[in-house]
Structures are given as C-alpha cells and as structure tokens.
Design a protein around this motif. Structure first.
Motif, PDB file in Angstrom:
ATOM      1  N   THR A   6     -21.953 -31.592  51.814  1.00 29.20           N
ATOM      2  CA  THR A   6     -21.185 -31.246  53.009  1.00 29.20           C
ATOM      3  C   THR A   6     -21.433 -29.812  53.448  1.00 29.20           C
ATOM      4  N   SER A   7     -21.699 -28.916  52.512  1.00 25.15           N
ATOM      5  CA  SER A   7     -21.992 -27.522  52.879  1.00 25.15           C
ATOM      6  C   SER A   7     -23.288 -27.433  53.673  1.00 25.15           C
ATOM      7  N   PHE A  34     -14.165 -31.993  61.615  1.00 22.40           N
ATOM      8  CA  PHE A  34     -13.215 -33.054  61.328  1.00 22.40           C
ATOM      9  C   PHE A  34     -13.371 -34.125  62.400  1.00 22.40           C
ATOM     10  N   PRO A  35     -12.883 -35.350  62.139  1.00 24.70           N
ATOM     11  CA  PRO A  35     -13.031 -36.428  63.126  1.00 24.70           C
ATOM     12  C   PRO A  35     -12.221 -36.139  64.392  1.00 24.70           C
ATOM     13  N   PRO A  36     -12.710 -36.484  65.541  1.00 26.43           N
ATOM     14  CA  PRO A  36     -14.069 -36.930  65.848  1.00 26.43           C
ATOM     15  C   PRO A  36     -14.993 -35.733  66.041  1.00 26.43           C
ATOM     16  N   TYR A  37     -16.236 -35.884  65.655  1.00 30.07           N
ATOM     17  CA  TYR A  37     -17.228 -34.817  65.795  1.00 30.07           C
ATOM     18  C   TYR A  37     -18.588 -35.464  66.038  1.00 30.07           C
ATOM     19  N   LEU A  57     -13.607 -34.053  52.519  1.00 28.78           N
ATOM     20  CA  LEU A  57     -13.410 -35.470  52.858  1.00 28.78           C
ATOM     21  C   LEU A  57     -13.287 -35.640  54.371  1.00 28.78           C
ATOM     22  N   MET A  58     -12.663 -34.696  55.042  1.00 31.57           N
ATOM     23  CA  MET A  58     -12.560 -34.759  56.504  1.00 31.57           C
ATOM     24  C   MET A  58     -13.948 -34.743  57.135  1.00 31.57           C
ATOM     25  N   LEU A  59     -14.826 -33.864  56.647  1.00 26.68           N
ATOM     26  CA  LEU A  59     -16.190 -33.799  57.175  1.00 26.68           C
ATOM     27  C   LEU A  59     -16.923 -35.110  56.908  1.00 26.68           C
ATOM     28  N   THR A  60     -16.789 -35.644  55.704  1.00 25.20           N
ATOM     29  CA  THR A  60     -17.438 -36.906  55.354  1.00 25.20           C
ATOM     30  C   THR A  60     -16.945 -38.040  56.250  1.00 25.20           C
ATOM     31  N   ALA A  61     -15.645 -38.092  56.515  1.00 24.61           N
ATOM     32  CA  ALA A  61     -15.081 -39.108  57.399  1.00 24.61           C
ATOM     33  C   ALA A  61     -15.550 -38.916  58.835  1.00 24.61           C
ATOM     34  N   ALA A  62     -15.711 -37.669  59.253  1.00 26.40           N
ATOM     35  CA  ALA A  62     -16.236 -37.404  60.596  1.00 26.40           C
ATOM     36  C   ALA A  62     -17.671 -37.904  60.696  1.00 26.40           C
ATOM     37  N   PHE A  63     -18.438 -37.753  59.635  1.00 22.47           N
ATOM     38  CA  PHE A  63     -19.841 -38.167  59.641  1.00 22.47           C
ATOM     39  C   PHE A  63     -19.985 -39.684  59.619  1.00 22.47           C
ATOM     40  N   GLY A  65     -17.513 -42.085  59.794  1.00 24.69           N
ATOM     41  CA  GLY A  65     -16.466 -42.884  60.427  1.00 24.69           C
ATOM     42  C   GLY A  65     -15.310 -43.050  59.450  1.00 24.69           C
ATOM     43  N   TYR A  66     -14.120 -42.726  59.901  1.00 26.66           N
ATOM     44  CA  TYR A  66     -12.947 -42.709  59.026  1.00 26.66           C
ATOM     45  C   TYR A  66     -12.737 -44.037  58.300  1.00 26.66           C
ATOM     46  N   ASP A  67     -12.708 -45.138  59.029  1.00 25.30           N
ATOM     47  CA  ASP A  67     -12.416 -46.439  58.415  1.00 25.30           C
ATOM     48  C   ASP A  67     -13.431 -46.812  57.344  1.00 25.30           C
ATOM     49  N   LEU A  68     -14.695 -46.602  57.624  1.00 25.55           N
ATOM     50  CA  LEU A  68     -15.742 -46.957  56.673  1.00 25.55           C
ATOM     51  C   LEU A  68     -15.667 -46.095  55.410  1.00 25.55           C
ATOM     52  N   ILE A  69     -15.440 -44.800  55.574  1.00 25.28           N
ATOM     53  CA  ILE A  69     -15.350 -43.916  54.409  1.00 25.28           C
ATOM     54  C   ILE A  69     -14.112 -44.255  53.577  1.00 25.28           C
TER      55      ILE A  69
END
Length: 118
Positions: A6-7, A34-37, A57-63, A65-69
């Motif tokens: 993520t960094s 953070f989502p959406p991005y 985790l916010m960055l990962t969910a933004a990348f 998609g929140y539901d999928l992550i």
C-alpha cells in the motif's frame, strides 16, 4: 503495473498527481486514499491482510472495491489466514476480465473467487 504494498501505491499516486507521470521523487506526501478513489497507475496490488479500520485497509478497499475486499477478508478469517505484516498476502488484479471494478465498475463479483490468494 503491479504495486507491491500500500505504501508503494500511495507513493505512485502521489508522484503522479504532482508530476502527471511516474518519476523519482524525494519528499513527503499528504495523500490519503480512501473509497471512492480513481487510481491512475497500478493495475494490480499485492498487500497483506491489514488491521480492521486501518487506513491501509481503506486504501486496499478503494483499490479493489469495498464489497469484494470485505468478502475476501471474511473468507480469510474463515479459512484462518494469517493477518498483518507476517501473514498471508492478498492479490487484487484489476486486469482480470471478471473483476467487478475493471476500471470503473463497483459491484462485487457473485463468488469473489480468483481475486485473493493465501
């Protein structure tokens, strides 16, 4: 382009927003993702399973998609994947034809398979 961590994603997005291209840069960033991005450079992300409610985790969910992550995290907990820095890794690949975000779509895939690996 695959970002490992993520960094790395944050650094790539920061340099792109500053220079409109990926180039070496030495300095600080205040980029908070953070989502959406809308990501500009990476097509895939390899990262750890991060602590709940963390900015990573916010960055990962933004990348991905929140539901999928969140679906991937539920499966990881059920299957007893290791979390945090020395745990299992997560691969989110936006180039997969069936990925729900495929550069814009936001709904999660019905089964979520194929988007995370232990």
């Amino acid at each position: 382009m695959v970002a490992v961590g993520t960094s790395v994603v944050r650094a790539m997005e920061s340099t792109h927003s500053t220079f409109r291209q990926l180039k070496t840069y030495d300095g600080w960033t205040s980029r908070f993702i953070f989502p959406p991005y809308k990501f500009k450079l990476a097509d895939a992300l390899i990262t750890n399973f991060h602590t709940p409610q963390s900015t990573l985790l916010m960055l990962t969910a933004a990348f991905g998609g929140y539901d999928l992550i969140m679906e991937a995290y539920q499966t990881a907990m059920k299957e007893k994947y290791r979390m945090h820095a020395y745990g299992d890794a997560l691969l989110v690949d936006l180039t997969e034809p069936q990925h729900p975000r495929k550069r814009g779509r936001k709904k999660a895939a019905p089964n979520g398979s194929g988007f995370f690996h232990g």
